[in-house]
Enzyme design. Structure first.
Site, PDB file in Angstrom:
ATOM      1  N   GLY A   7       0.834  -1.207   0.000  1.00 61.35           N
ATOM      2  CA  GLY A   7       0.000   0.000   0.000  1.00 61.35           C
ATOM      3  C   GLY A   7       0.860   1.244   0.000  1.00 61.35           C
ATOM      4  N   GLY A   9       0.811   4.321  -0.517  1.00 61.09           N
ATOM      5  CA  GLY A   9       0.112   5.609  -0.576  1.00 61.09           C
ATOM      6  C   GLY A   9       1.007   6.639   0.087  1.00 61.09           C
ATOM      7  N   ALA A  10       0.374   7.624   0.730  1.00 56.33           N
ATOM      8  CA  ALA A  10       1.172   8.710   1.299  1.00 56.33           C
ATOM      9  C   ALA A  10       2.067   8.213   2.437  1.00 56.33           C
ATOM     10  CB  ALA A  10       0.240   9.812   1.787  1.00 56.33           C
ATOM     11  N   LYS A 183      -6.746   6.828  18.443  1.00 51.92           N
ATOM     12  CA  LYS A 183      -6.677   7.374  17.081  1.00 51.92           C
ATOM     13  C   LYS A 183      -8.059   7.330  16.423  1.00 51.92           C
ATOM     14  CE  LYS A 183      -4.173   8.364  13.202  1.00 51.92           C
ATOM     15  NZ  LYS A 183      -3.470   7.902  12.058  1.00 51.92           N
ATOM     16  N   ASN A 191     -12.485  13.461  10.840  1.00 50.87           N
ATOM     17  CA  ASN A 191     -12.521  13.124   9.412  1.00 50.87           C
ATOM     18  C   ASN A 191     -13.891  13.298   8.737  1.00 50.87           C
ATOM     19  OD1 ASN A 191     -10.014  12.388  10.360  1.00 50.87           O
ATOM     20  ND2 ASN A 191      -9.831  10.580   9.079  1.00 50.87           N
TER      21      ASN A 191
HETATM   22  O1  PAF Z   1      -6.849  10.619   8.888  1.00 52.69           O
HETATM   23  C1  PAF Z   1      -6.257  11.691   8.969  1.00 52.69           C
HETATM   24  O2  PAF Z   1      -6.332  12.560   8.117  1.00 52.69           O
HETATM   25  C2  PAF Z   1      -5.348  11.932  10.161  1.00 52.69           C
HETATM   26  O3  PAF Z   1      -5.353  10.788  10.956  1.00 52.69           O
HETATM   27  C3  PAF Z   1      -5.679  13.156  10.998  1.00 52.69           C
HETATM   28  C4  PAF Z   1      -5.005  13.032  12.326  1.00 52.69           C
HETATM   29  C5  PAF Z   1      -7.156  13.340  11.193  1.00 52.69           C
HETATM   30  C6  PAF Z   1      -5.070  14.390  10.401  1.00 52.69           C
HETATM   31  O4  PAF Z   1      -5.613  14.791   9.202  1.00 52.69           O
END
Ligand code: PAF
Length: 300
Positions: A7, A9-10, A183, A191
């Site tokens: 994966g 990705g970034a 998290k 998000n």
């Molecule tokens: O998913 C994300 O974008 C990151 O975990 C966070 C911490 C919300 C920062 O953009």
């Protein structure tokens, strides 16, 4: 160490690039990224400067020997499928490191690989993928790893050393499941709202109504986590969420980035999973349900 990053990705490309300085790294990515790196190089700009042709493939099919470490950085909804395809290169001594958003990855990995082979990690590094071949490291963060049973084993010490040697500041957590929940609570509060309002993370604290919604979602997600046996204080979680918003104020969340690219979002692995657990535990899920409904409605 022989490392495969499933994966690219970034975050997978960023960590893969840094680890490739002292280890044999193979990235597995999508065609445009693979072609761009093969024709030119993998460029990292921002907080990390890097420009090198890192080995990259479209699939694991040509990998001959099982890697010591298989880092999973695919989106959470791709975990099972990606691991099924990678199963042929997973040996009995391969450690699987899940580095993903959401609450369902460990269970998904457990469907394919013995749980004993799996460890998990959480990172607060920010990175985006502006175009194939190019990654922007937007914010330096911290990384924690842990064995699922919390033990400080030789393998976890070894992997943490390798990350630190690569310049990725990493520590061992004795409770990685708690870190994953923290998290997820932060992600559940940031998000979806940034996706619905198409805004940078920082706007959530600039707009008093959105700030209140962040607080309410964070409270509900924390209540659900606690009903599941975590022992988290809402004040600490809200403080943490505010800190993440401040530290990433100029970032677009990963969910908004996926939405803008017309890709599937991780809403089901984050808010969706929190809702599922809330329902099982008999805890109110209204805030998470509204956000999940709106994000799914927008994506349809
Ligand atoms: O998913 C994300 O974008 C990151 O975990 C966070 C911490 C919300 C920062 O953009």
């Amino acid at each position: 160490m022989n490392i495969v990053v499933l994966g690219a990705g970034a975050i997978g490309s960023l960590f893969g690039a840094l680890l490739s300085k002292k280890n044999n790294v193979m990235l597995i990515g999508r065609a445009p990224h693979v072609n761009a790196i093969r024709k030119g190089s993998l460029k990292i700009e921002g907080k990390t400067q890097f420009n090198k042709k890192v080995p990259i493939m479209l699939s694991v099919n040509d990998i001959k020997n099982p890697p010591d470490l298989l880092i999973i950085t695919v989106k959470s909804y791709d975990t099972e499928d990606a691991l099924k395809k990678a199963r042929k290169i997973i040996g009995s001594n391969t450690t699987i490191l899940s580095f993903q958003n959401g609450l369902d990855n460990i269970d998904e990995i457990g469907k394919i690989v013995d749980r004993k082979q799996t460890i998990a990690g959480v990172t607060t590094h920010g990175s985006i993928f502006p175009e194939p071949g190019l990654i922007r490291h937007t914010g330096k963060g911290k990384t924690v790893f842990g064995e699922l049973d919390g033990k400080k084993t030789e393998r976890i010490k070894n992997i943490v050393n390798i990350f630190n040697e690569a310049g990725i500041e990493t520590t061992i957590s004795k409770n990685i499941v708690k870190e994953i929940w923290i998290k997820a609570i932060v992600n559940s509060s940031i998000n979806p709202l940034t996706t619905i309002f198409q805004c940078k993370n920082g706007y959530l604290l600039e707009n008093p109504i959105l700030e209140k919604i962040v607080e309410k979602v964070c409270e509900e997600s924390t209540n659900i986590a606690n009903a599941e046996g975590l022992n988290l204080s809402f004040e600490d979680m809200f403080q943490k969420t505010r800190e993440v918003i401040e530290d990433t104020s100029e970032n677009y969340s990963s969910m908004l980035q996926s939405f803008k690219k017309g890709k599937k979002t991780e809403i089901e692995s984050i808010n969706g999973k929190i809702i599922d657990i809330g329902k099982i535990r008999g805890v109110d899920t209204l805030m998470n349900s509204i956000l999940a409904y709106l994000v799914n409605f927008m994506a349809d």
